[in-house]
Each structure stands twice: as C-alpha cells, then as structure tokens.
Design a protein around this motif. Structure first.
Motif, PDB file in Angstrom:
ATOM      1  N   GLY A 151      -2.077   1.471   8.079  1.00 46.82           N
ATOM      2  CA  GLY A 151      -0.790   1.931   7.649  1.00 46.82           C
ATOM      3  C   GLY A 151      -0.716   3.345   7.299  1.00 46.82           C
ATOM      4  N   VAL A 152      -1.539   3.717   6.719  1.00 40.21           N
ATOM      5  CA  VAL A 152      -1.849   5.276   6.296  1.00 40.21           C
ATOM      6  C   VAL A 152      -3.250   5.657   6.024  1.00 40.21           C
ATOM      7  N   ALA A 153      -3.555   6.751   6.359  1.00 39.84           N
ATOM      8  CA  ALA A 153      -4.964   7.248   6.051  1.00 39.84           C
ATOM      9  C   ALA A 153      -4.865   8.798   5.820  1.00 39.84           C
ATOM     10  N   VAL A 154      -5.887   9.264   5.054  1.00 42.06           N
ATOM     11  CA  VAL A 154      -5.964  10.532   4.505  1.00 42.06           C
ATOM     12  C   VAL A 154      -7.120  11.394   4.784  1.00 42.06           C
ATOM     13  N   ASN A 155      -6.875  12.590   5.263  1.00 44.54           N
ATOM     14  CA  ASN A 155      -7.861  13.592   5.358  1.00 44.54           C
ATOM     15  C   ASN A 155      -7.758  14.470   4.320  1.00 44.54           C
ATOM     16  N   LEU A 156      -9.064  14.456   3.451  1.00 43.43           N
ATOM     17  CA  LEU A 156      -8.835  15.299   2.348  1.00 43.43           C
ATOM     18  C   LEU A 156      -8.664  16.907   2.533  1.00 43.43           C
ATOM     19  N   ALA A 157      -8.731  17.259   3.629  1.00 40.26           N
ATOM     20  CA  ALA A 157      -8.604  18.746   4.030  1.00 40.26           C
ATOM     21  C   ALA A 157      -7.518  18.678   5.304  1.00 40.26           C
ATOM     22  N   THR A 164      17.072  13.270  12.153  1.00 42.78           N
ATOM     23  CA  THR A 164      17.121  13.939  13.505  1.00 42.78           C
ATOM     24  C   THR A 164      15.670  13.435  14.281  1.00 42.78           C
ATOM     25  N   LEU A 165      14.659  13.361  13.816  1.00 43.27           N
ATOM     26  CA  LEU A 165      13.334  12.880  14.324  1.00 43.27           C
ATOM     27  C   LEU A 165      13.550  11.468  14.989  1.00 43.27           C
ATOM     28  N   GLN A 166      14.002  10.415  14.274  1.00 41.40           N
ATOM     29  CA  GLN A 166      14.059   9.322  14.856  1.00 41.40           C
ATOM     30  C   GLN A 166      15.149   9.219  15.792  1.00 41.40           C
ATOM     31  N   ALA A 167      16.374   9.930  15.865  1.00 41.97           N
ATOM     32  CA  ALA A 167      17.472   9.660  16.714  1.00 41.97           C
ATOM     33  C   ALA A 167      16.884  10.276  18.154  1.00 41.97           C
ATOM     34  N   ARG A 168      16.188  11.474  18.026  1.00 42.90           N
ATOM     35  CA  ARG A 168      15.792  12.122  19.264  1.00 42.90           C
ATOM     36  C   ARG A 168      14.334  11.534  19.729  1.00 42.90           C
ATOM     37  N   PHE A 169      13.551  11.025  19.115  1.00 45.31           N
ATOM     38  CA  PHE A 169      12.176  10.932  19.641  1.00 45.31           C
ATOM     39  C   PHE A 169      11.483   9.601  19.139  1.00 45.31           C
ATOM     40  N   ALA A 170      11.892   8.763  18.280  1.00 48.05           N
ATOM     41  CA  ALA A 170      11.409   7.507  17.507  1.00 48.05           C
ATOM     42  C   ALA A 170       9.811   7.646  17.906  1.00 48.05           C
ATOM     43  N   PRO A 171       9.078   8.150  17.043  1.00 43.26           N
ATOM     44  CA  PRO A 171       7.678   8.278  17.383  1.00 43.26           C
ATOM     45  C   PRO A 171       6.790   7.029  16.817  1.00 43.26           C
ATOM     46  N   GLN A 172       5.832   6.794  17.676  1.00 40.52           N
ATOM     47  CA  GLN A 172       4.867   5.689  17.141  1.00 40.52           C
ATOM     48  C   GLN A 172       3.788   6.141  16.358  1.00 40.52           C
ATOM     49  N   LEU A 173       3.421   7.479  15.820  1.00 41.21           N
ATOM     50  CA  LEU A 173       2.605   7.864  14.788  1.00 41.21           C
ATOM     51  C   LEU A 173       3.075   9.062  14.303  1.00 41.21           C
ATOM     52  N   LEU A 174       2.996   9.167  13.068  1.00 46.18           N
ATOM     53  CA  LEU A 174       3.166  10.490  12.336  1.00 46.18           C
ATOM     54  C   LEU A 174       1.850  11.099  11.745  1.00 46.18           C
ATOM     55  N   PHE A 181      10.413   6.511   5.275  1.00 42.57           N
ATOM     56  CA  PHE A 181      10.840   6.557   6.517  1.00 42.57           C
ATOM     57  C   PHE A 181       9.748   5.789   7.705  1.00 42.57           C
ATOM     58  N   ALA A 182       8.413   6.148   7.190  1.00 41.02           N
ATOM     59  CA  ALA A 182       7.572   5.416   8.319  1.00 41.02           C
ATOM     60  C   ALA A 182       7.424   4.166   8.006  1.00 41.02           C
ATOM     61  N   ARG A 183       7.626   3.295   6.893  1.00 41.06           N
ATOM     62  CA  ARG A 183       7.665   1.965   6.692  1.00 41.06           C
ATOM     63  C   ARG A 183       9.119   1.177   7.322  1.00 41.06           C
ATOM     64  N   LEU A 184      10.011   2.096   7.274  1.00 36.40           N
ATOM     65  CA  LEU A 184      11.495   1.582   7.745  1.00 36.40           C
ATOM     66  C   LEU A 184      11.134   1.203   9.252  1.00 36.40           C
ATOM     67  N   HIS A 185      10.630   2.094   9.904  1.00 37.68           N
ATOM     68  CA  HIS A 185      10.299   2.363  11.425  1.00 37.68           C
ATOM     69  C   HIS A 185       9.161   1.852  11.808  1.00 37.68           C
ATOM     70  N   LYS A 186       8.238   1.364  10.821  1.00 38.82           N
ATOM     71  CA  LYS A 186       6.774   0.504  11.032  1.00 38.82           C
ATOM     72  C   LYS A 186       6.008   1.481  11.995  1.00 38.82           C
ATOM     73  N   ILE A 187       5.685   2.789  11.306  1.00 37.62           N
ATOM     74  CA  ILE A 187       5.088   3.829  11.826  1.00 37.62           C
ATOM     75  C   ILE A 187       3.842   4.223  11.064  1.00 37.62           C
ATOM     76  N   PRO A 188       2.698   4.228  11.667  1.00 35.64           N
ATOM     77  CA  PRO A 188       1.551   4.663  11.054  1.00 35.64           C
ATOM     78  C   PRO A 188       1.313   5.958  10.654  1.00 35.64           C
ATOM     79  N   VAL A 189       0.846   6.419   9.611  1.00 35.39           N
ATOM     80  CA  VAL A 189       0.814   7.958   9.021  1.00 35.39           C
ATOM     81  C   VAL A 189      -0.687   8.337   8.845  1.00 35.39           C
ATOM     82  N   ALA A 190      -0.918   9.147   9.378  1.00 31.69           N
ATOM     83  CA  ALA A 190      -2.067  10.258   9.232  1.00 31.69           C
ATOM     84  C   ALA A 190      -1.878  11.275   8.317  1.00 31.69           C
TER      85      ALA A 190
END
Length: 282
Positions: A86-92, A194-204, A238-247
């Motif tokens: 669901g989410v992962a973090v780069n520490l840099a 606006t991002l969701q309306a114009r694009f509907a991403p599959q990854l953030l 936002f990511a959870r609502l639209h079920k989008i993975p986040v890096a």
C-alpha cells in the motif's frame, strides 16, 4: 547529509515493525529511462565540468555517484513494494531538480521520473502521478516528462522560491510567501481533486518535503507540524479512497534546527505506517 542518518535512526525508534532494506543502485539502463546516456556516462566517469558540479551544488566523488544511484534505486524499490504494502518509503530521494542532461539543486539523477517509467516498463502501472509537495518546484521532473501523457506531474511550491525560472508541470500550484496551514491544505485538496478528475492514477510517487515547515531556512512558507501532518494525511486518504499505491520520498528539508526537519520526516514515515496498516486491513 547528516539528516539522512538521523531519519533512519529516528524512524527505527519511533515506528515499531518497520522493515528496512538496503537500496540497490540503479543501473545505467534504468537511469536512461529519464537521462541521456552521455550524461550518465560522464557522471559515472567523473567527467562533469566544474560548472556542472557547481550547478549540482557539491563536487564529484565516486561516493556521490554511488549514493545518487542508490537513491534512485530506493525509489524504484519503494514503488515495487507499494503495490503489495500500500505504501513504502525511500528514506532519501525526491531529487526533482535533475534534468535529462544535467543535475541541479543537489540533485544528480531524477529518481521519480526514473521510477515512474520503470513501473510502466514492468507493467505495474500505466498511469503514474508524481505529487511533489517539496517547497521548490520540481522543474527537472516537469521537463523530463513534459511530453509524456502517461505520467502526471503535480507541484505545489513557493511562487517566489527556487528555481526562479519554472518549468510547466501538468498541474502547478504556485503559493505566496508566508502561506499557512489553512490556505495550503485547501489548495492541496483542490489539486488532488483535479488530479483524479483529469488522470485517475494507478500509482502515486509522493515527494513529502519537510521544507514547507515554518522553521525551514529556505522554505518561505509557514506550515506547522500539524499542518504538515494534515498534508500527509490528505495524500494518504486520497490514495486509500481511490485504492492507489503510494511510494514516498523525503525530498528537501533545511531547518534552522536539523532535529525539527528530521521530526517532520519521521512524522511522514509514522503516518505512512498507519496508512499501510489500514491498507493491509482492507
């Protein structure tokens, strides 16, 4: 540079159960998804001119190139992990001032652009959004991806801050000096809609800069710790609502008190871990 060690140690102490992995260096082929082969070769061989090194902001060393490769490799790894966690973090990471043919602003390779295109090449996502909430515009990212309709670049940044000649992102929100929590969060919510309306991403890919904080030397904004927590929560919600993975990448942070900058970054990591727990429980 010391902040990165402090983030690593602080995150381990503050958030139970984190799974840490050493970042692998990005290969020349992976770097070439966003950078000219000639630039990659000259950077790797230590052939950058004095002017190019000044634009980057620090001198060339083999360790500098190795770190830059691994910073990009960590964003790649975070993107891959996000699809299962669901989410992962780069520490840099968050090196958004690097252009296709040159580095700038403490950025050698553009980890977000590289990772976005690699996730597409690996067929993990066809539509990737880069949500850049560092206080500085992601000019290198905007330039690299200017003619790529499959990656959406969104940047909330200081209107009067570096870089003083901006590039055009898919969505730029330029904010005045001294902007506070309420106005910033309203602008962010509008931008995400606006991002969701114009694009509907599959990854953030989320650049969670600490430099909008009111204590930052270079930021010129006035966000509180609570405001920055609400910023991060807005992106994760936002990511959870639209079920989008986040890096997530750390991006900039130049506080008068380095411990305050580190606290902002650790807050982001803590909120990311809560988001991951919610993702995995769904």
């Amino acid at each position: 540079m010391i902040k990165y060690r402090m983030i690593r140690e602080g995150a381990a102490a503050a958030v139970a159960g984190l799974d840490f992995h050493e970042a692998m260096p990005a290969s020349d082929g992976e770097l070439a998804l966003a950078h000219h082969p000639g630039y990659i070769a000259r950077a790797a061989a230590g052939e950058l001119s004095a002017a190019e090194q000044r634009e980057i902001g620090f001198p060339w060393t083999p360790q500098m190139i190795e770190r830059s490769r691994r910073s990009s490799g960590a964003t790649i790894a975070a993107c891959r992990a996000a699809f299962s966690e669901g989410v992962a973090v780069n520490l840099a990471g968050g090196t958004h001032h690097a252009y296709a043919d040159r580095g700038a602003g403490f950025c050698v390779f553009n980890d977000s652009a590289i990772a976005a295109r690699l996730m597409q090449a690996e067929r993990r996502a066809s539509r990737v959004a880069i949500v850049d909430l560092d206080v500085h515009q992601g000019n290198g990212t905007a330039s690299i991806l200017a003619r790529d309709d499959s990656v959406f670049t969104l940047s909330l940044h200081g209107e009067n801050n570096y870089p003083f000649e901006k590039e055009r992102s898919d969505l730029d929100v330029a904010l005045p000096d001294g902007v506070g929590d309420e106005a910033y969060l309203a602008a962010l919510q509008d931008a995400l809609a606006t991002l969701q309306a114009r694009f509907a991403p599959q990854l953030l890919i989320f650049l969670a800069g600490a430099d909008p904080h009111e204590g930052d030397r270079l930021g010129k904004m006035k966000l509180s710790m609570q405001g920055l927590a609400a910023r991060d929560q807005a992106v994760f919600s936002f990511a959870r609502l639209h079920k989008i993975p986040v890096a997530v990448t750390m991006a900039g942070g130049y506080g008068r008190d380095i411990e305050q900058t580190v606290a902002v970054h650790i807050q982001t990591i803590r909120l990311a871990s809560l988001h991951a727990a919610g993702w995995n429980n769904n």
